[in-house]
Write a protein that holds these residues in place. Structure first.
Motif, PDB file in Angstrom:
ATOM      1  N   GLN A 103       0.752  -1.424  -0.148  1.00 34.71           N
ATOM      2  CA  GLN A 103       0.160  -0.011   0.058  1.00 34.71           C
ATOM      3  C   GLN A 103       0.802   1.334  -0.061  1.00 34.71           C
ATOM      4  O   GLN A 103       0.649   2.278  -0.573  1.00 34.71           O
ATOM      5  CB  GLN A 103      -0.912   0.073   1.179  1.00 34.71           C
ATOM      6  CG  GLN A 103      -2.009  -1.204   1.310  1.00 34.71           C
ATOM      7  CD  GLN A 103      -2.917  -1.095   0.097  1.00 34.71           C
ATOM      8  OE1 GLN A 103      -3.618  -0.002  -0.084  1.00 34.71           O
ATOM      9  NE2 GLN A 103      -3.157  -2.364  -0.618  1.00 34.71           N
ATOM     10  N   LEU A 107       1.243   4.370  -3.000  1.00 30.75           N
ATOM     11  CA  LEU A 107       0.969   5.625  -2.632  1.00 30.75           C
ATOM     12  C   LEU A 107       2.183   6.854  -2.785  1.00 30.75           C
ATOM     13  O   LEU A 107       1.938   7.881  -3.315  1.00 30.75           O
ATOM     14  CB  LEU A 107       0.517   5.909  -1.159  1.00 30.75           C
ATOM     15  CG  LEU A 107      -0.689   5.241  -0.821  1.00 30.75           C
ATOM     16  CD1 LEU A 107      -0.779   5.280   0.890  1.00 30.75           C
ATOM     17  CD2 LEU A 107      -1.886   6.207  -1.356  1.00 30.75           C
ATOM     18  N   ILE A 181       5.582   9.450   3.530  1.00 28.61           N
ATOM     19  CA  ILE A 181       5.119   8.180   3.775  1.00 28.61           C
ATOM     20  C   ILE A 181       5.622   7.872   5.309  1.00 28.61           C
ATOM     21  O   ILE A 181       7.081   7.958   5.521  1.00 28.61           O
ATOM     22  CB  ILE A 181       5.770   7.012   2.923  1.00 28.61           C
ATOM     23  CG1 ILE A 181       5.218   7.280   1.491  1.00 28.61           C
ATOM     24  CG2 ILE A 181       5.294   5.706   3.479  1.00 28.61           C
ATOM     25  CD1 ILE A 181       3.712   7.134   1.372  1.00 28.61           C
ATOM     26  N   HIS A 236       1.085  10.497   4.014  1.00 31.99           N
ATOM     27  CA  HIS A 236       0.372   9.486   4.325  1.00 31.99           C
ATOM     28  C   HIS A 236       1.038   8.960   5.542  1.00 31.99           C
ATOM     29  O   HIS A 236       2.238   8.313   5.444  1.00 31.99           O
ATOM     30  CB  HIS A 236       0.114   8.290   3.248  1.00 31.99           C
ATOM     31  CG  HIS A 236      -0.364   8.963   1.995  1.00 31.99           C
ATOM     32  ND1 HIS A 236      -1.674   9.412   1.936  1.00 31.99           N
ATOM     33  CD2 HIS A 236       0.209   9.231   0.971  1.00 31.99           C
ATOM     34  CE1 HIS A 236      -1.968   9.721   0.632  1.00 31.99           C
ATOM     35  NE2 HIS A 236      -0.502   9.715   0.001  1.00 31.99           N
ATOM     36  N   ILE A 274      -4.866   3.650   6.355  1.00 31.75           N
ATOM     37  CA  ILE A 274      -3.981   4.815   5.637  1.00 31.75           C
ATOM     38  C   ILE A 274      -4.677   5.995   6.091  1.00 31.75           C
ATOM     39  O   ILE A 274      -5.770   6.322   5.682  1.00 31.75           O
ATOM     40  CB  ILE A 274      -4.014   4.792   4.230  1.00 31.75           C
ATOM     41  CG1 ILE A 274      -3.650   3.283   3.842  1.00 31.75           C
ATOM     42  CG2 ILE A 274      -3.321   5.672   3.323  1.00 31.75           C
ATOM     43  CD1 ILE A 274      -3.899   3.019   2.339  1.00 31.75           C
ATOM     44  N   THR A 276      -4.340  10.404   5.898  1.00 31.61           N
ATOM     45  CA  THR A 276      -3.655  11.356   4.840  1.00 31.61           C
ATOM     46  C   THR A 276      -3.852  12.549   5.624  1.00 31.61           C
ATOM     47  O   THR A 276      -4.822  12.812   6.102  1.00 31.61           O
ATOM     48  CB  THR A 276      -4.317  11.197   3.630  1.00 31.61           C
ATOM     49  OG1 THR A 276      -4.004   9.771   3.042  1.00 31.61           O
ATOM     50  CG2 THR A 276      -3.403  12.127   2.618  1.00 31.61           C
TER      51      THR A 276
END
Length: 283
Positions: A103, A107, A181, A236, A274, A276
């Protein structure tokens, strides 16, 4: 996503030059099976291929039969196609957590950007994401000194920086507002459920890597409470949780000003949230 690259490792001497695997294999399998190892044949193959000498193999089989996790006996774990160094006592990366890396890679895109692996343990998540992306500025942190030593070895090839300390505390202040991230595989086992874990985890892995407090979300609340200060706009935060805990975990991230969603992989029995940081509005 781009499949993680598999690094090359020095060839290990074959036991065939020392003694016949065909004659030793049944004895090893029998010993492991008697110790309760469900996948005795597969484990025997790994032990035989990893051991450098017959004496080394015998000692490894003894340690495994005594209940040491296979990965601690081997000294490594297979994660996202990488051989991750794992020392005794360090949390062993789980196969289901590969879903979190997948994942994150989707992203991040090929550019990667700034990646932080918080509660990094062996550094497996950061190493795997760094291998999957073309250009990453990689940082990691953990409170456990043994885990930090492991992570420094595993992230060296990716040029990663590993810090020892509690959550965000040891990270350079220059990362604030720049993280694209944020991987945070926080402990999420409720304290009362620790005794129900398999002995390999309950006895052999650091409790700090397992115990998430009364409802399993104590550490997560601390991470989400600060995450927005470290994430870049549109960045994220990704963390693993249980299916049962996911609704409260999503709400926890939402209360911290993040925009969360949960995704699952039924085959891996994995649930990832997730969250954000909202992008800066265009004038």
């Amino acid at each position: 996503m781009t499949a993680p690259a598999t690094p090359s490792f020095p060839a290990r001497p074959s036991l065939s030059s020392l003694s016949s695997p065909s004659t030793r294999f049944p004895a090893v399998v029998s010993r492991l099976r008697a110790a309760g190892c469900v996948f005795a044949e597969e484990e025997a193959e790994l032990l035989i291929s990893t051991a450098r000498t017959p004496a080394d193999l015998a000692a490894m089989v003894d340690r495994r039969a005594a209940g040491l996790p296979l990965e601690h006996v081997l000294g490594w774990a297979d994660f996202c196609g990488l051989r991750i160094s794992v020392d005794p006592g360090v949390f062993v990366p789980r196969r289901r957590t590969e879903f979190l890396v997948q994942q994150a890679a989707a992203l991040a895109g090929p550019g990667g950007g700034v990646v932080v692996d918080l509660c990094c343990g062996s550094g497996a998540l950061g190493a795997a994401l760094g291998a999957a992306l073309d250009d990453v500025e990689l940082h990691a942190a953990d409170i456990d000194p043994a885990a930090v030593r492991c992570a420094r070895r595993n992230l060296a090839a990716a040029g990663g920086h590993v810090y020892e300390g509690d959550l965000f505390d040891p990270l350079p202040a220059t990362l604030r507002g720049r993280v694209d991230i944020l991987l945070s595989n926080v402990p999420y086992v409720p304290t009362a459920e620790i005794p129900l874990l398999p002995p390999e985890a309950r006895v052999r892995e650091a409790r700090v890597a397992l115990d998430g407090g009364t409802d399993g979300l104590d550490v997560l609340r601390r991470v989400t409470g600060e995450a927005a200060q470290w994430l870049a706009p549109g960045g994220h935060l990704l963390f693993e949780t249980s299916e049962r805990q996911a609704p409260e975990a999503v709400e926890t991230a939402s209360r911290s000003g993040l925009l969360p969603r949960a995704v699952t992989d039924e085959d891996l029995y994995a649930t990832v949230v997730i969250a954000t940081r909202p992008p800066v509005p265009t004038p």
